[in-house]
Enzyme design. Structure first.
Site, short mmCIF file in Angstrom:
data_model
loop_
_atom_site.label_atom_id
_atom_site.label_comp_id
_atom_site.label_asym_id
_atom_site.label_seq_id
_atom_site.Cartn_x
_atom_site.Cartn_y
_atom_site.Cartn_z
N HIS A 101 28.70 48.58 38.51
CA HIS A 101 28.55 47.17 38.91
C HIS A 101 28.70 46.23 37.73
O HIS A 101 28.79 46.67 36.57
CB HIS A 101 27.20 46.97 39.62
CG HIS A 101 25.99 47.32 38.79
ND1 HIS A 101 25.53 46.51 37.79
CD2 HIS A 101 25.15 48.40 38.83
CE1 HIS A 101 24.45 47.06 37.24
NE2 HIS A 101 24.21 48.22 37.85
N CYS A 146 22.73 53.49 36.47
CA CYS A 146 23.98 52.88 36.93
C CYS A 146 24.92 52.64 35.75
O CYS A 146 24.52 52.80 34.59
CB CYS A 146 23.69 51.54 37.62
SG CYS A 146 22.92 51.76 39.23
#
Lengths: 432, 107
Positions: A218, A234
């Protein structure tokens, strides 16, 4: 008796004379430029940062570059402008202050990378180098786009192995994981169950969900964290990079996450070695593989490698490819030497610091006696996510770090709270 | 014959006696030489004393210079240590700030 040439000839002679006289002048100007500006020869925008064609039997892409630091620069700003992670720039320039580098200092920009030892398809992320490689076939050409990333912390590491992009979402909502909610509660900063799209959303504006549930690639609202181990597993990209990855990556694209601190490869008959400081004890197995690869290359090429250099590269772990073989005659030395770049007029993504305003709210974050400390603190505050503008006001040997301006008291108090929670600063809210 | 022999012996003895005795002038010359030598010895002793004093003074000055140099070195070392300490503190502060920054970059 002197015979003068006709008027037209005299004019031509005058022009010729002026031209001849101007030649040494030109040389002097050039000499002056060379002396006072011996450094840049290329514009910063003329150098490729992300997209490369991968020729057959080539493992090394990009090239090194150099730039001179200007007053007010920080390493995170320079790193972002050149699509590098903070770790890469900082490791390649040991001893340089991340937040207050000296103006005029030369910085090496390690914009050259050895491709990870993995199949060249889909997305390959090398945790050790904190870099993502997106391979694409374009007719007969293999292209790769590469971006720096931020990855998981030691406590919450990014998972390794094969997975794929299961879905994509523009303007994602962040559903706060229980572990992060607990962390924030402990800090006295309780989070809502979900954070909608906006400046407070740590996912940024684009998210690619991995098949390994709860892990995403992201964007971020903390761009300065790219190149750090700061996520909960992440993969974070700069906002401008994640847009490109989002647009060019279809669902089902394979993703492979590896951890390769040592990389060996060839380009133009030159053997390169790239070494990064391994995470914990992860480097030994990888080094054995790379050592065997180097031996194999040496045997196949019949060209002796410089094993002392190999040792030095491993010890230094400077994080960029270094030649460890003799440079064959006729090789393009330009690809080995760092490209010298002009400093861009504005660094992309550099936080804006508005002028000091009256009738506005501010937070006095700290009063320090050392100006460098004050500048460092202001720079760190400026690079928070979402950004908090900050500046130093100096008077009588005291350097005040002011965060603001804020529109109202509430906004200033919110900023003061963030400074306390994130940077342990006891700010004082005031109105000018 | 004996008489002649005696006369010759006496003359010979006289001649030897006359040749062996110093004149008054000789004695004066010897005394003068002795005085000169004594004066020279005194001068040499005085010179030696002065030289010793000069040498002592030089040693004293050298010692003072060494002490000054040692003090300067000590001060330089102290300054260096202070600078190193200052640098260490600055590095520590920078490191501490970086750590706080890294922590603040977490979600």
């Amino acid at each position: 008796m002197i015979v003068l040439p006709p008027t037209s000839h005299r004019f031509s002679l005058t022009v010729l004379l002026l031209f001849v006289l101007s030649m040494p002048g030109c040389a002097n100007v050039r000499g002056f430029l060379n002396e006072s500006l011996p450094f840049p020869m290329h514009t910063a925008d003329g150098v490729e940062r992300n997209d490369f064609v991968v020729a057959k039997d080539v493992d090394v892409i990009g090239r090194l570059a150099m730039i001179r630091v200007e007053e007010g620069d920080t390493l995170p700003d320079i790193a972002r402008h050149f699509s590098l992670g903070l770790n890469t720039v900082s490791t390649a320039n040991p001893g340089v202050d991340i937040w207050v580098p000296e103006a005029g200092e030369r910085l090496l920009l390690p914009m050259s990378f050895i491709l990870p030892d993995a199949p060249r398809k889909g997305i390959v992320i090398n945790q050790a180098t904190m870099r993502l490689f997106h391979f694409k076939k374009n007719a007969h050409l293999l292209e790769v786009s590469t971006y720096p990333v931020g990855i998981g912390t030691e406590e919450r590491p990014t998972p390794m192995g094969k997975m794929y992009i299961s879905r994509k979402k523009h303007l994602p909502t962040w559903y706060v994981p229980a572990s992060i909610a607990a962390d924030h509660r402990k800090k006295g900063d309780p989070l809502p169950p979900s954070v909608p799209p906006g400046p407070d959303n740590p996912l940024g504006e684009h998210a690619l969900y991995l098949s390994r549930i709860t892990y995403l690639i992201h964007g971020t609202n903390k761009p300065a964290s790219v190149g750090l181990r700061a996520t909960n597993g992440c993969i974070r990209l700069y906002p401008e990079d994640v847009v490109r990855l989002f647009e060019n990556t279809p669902v089902k694209t394979p993703v492979k996450i590896v951890n390769q601190p040592y990389l060996a490869g060839q380009r133009d008959g030159i053997v390169y070695l790239e070494a990064h400081t391994p995470f914990e004890e992860s480097g030994t197995a990888n080094w054995k593989k790379v050592y065997a690869k180097l031996k194999k290359i040496e045997k196949a090429s019949g060209n002796a490698l410089d094993w002392k250099k190999v040792k030095d590269v491993v010890i230094e772990a400077s994080g960029f490819p270094v030649p460890v073989s003799a440079i064959p005659p006729g090789s393009d030395m330009a690809m080995v030497e760092p490209l010298k770049l002009w400093h861009p007029s504005r660094l992309h993504g550099k936080p804006d610091v508005p002028e000091f305003q009256t009738d506005a709210w501010y937070v006095l974050a700290a009063t320090l006696t050392d100006k460098v400390d004050a500048r460092r603190l202001a720079a760190i505050i400026n690079h928070q996510g979402p950004p908090i503008p900050a500046r130093v006001l100096s008077k009588n040997g005291r350097h005040r770090v002011l965060a603001g301006p804020f529109e109202n008291r509430r906004a200033a108090r919110d900023a003061a709270k963030r400074l306390k929670i994130d940077l342990e600063l006891k700010g004082v809210v005031f109105e000018t | 014959m004996k008489k002649a022999l005696l006369v010759i012996t006496m003359m010979l003895a006289l001649a030897i006696a006359v040749g062996g005795c110093a004149t008054k002038g000789d004695l004066e010359a010897v005394e003068a030489r002795e005085k000169a030598m004594a004066a020279k010895a005194d001068q040499a002793a005085q010179d030696a004393e002065e030289a010793k004093m000069a040498a002592d003074e030089a040693i004293m000055k050298a010692n003072e210079a060494i002490e000054r140099a040692e003090e300067a070195e000590m001060r330089a070392n102290e300054r260096e240590a202070l600078a190193a300490e200052k640098e260490r503190l600055a590095e520590e502060k920078a490191k501490e700030a970086d750590e706080k920054f890294k922590k603040s970059m977490k979600k």
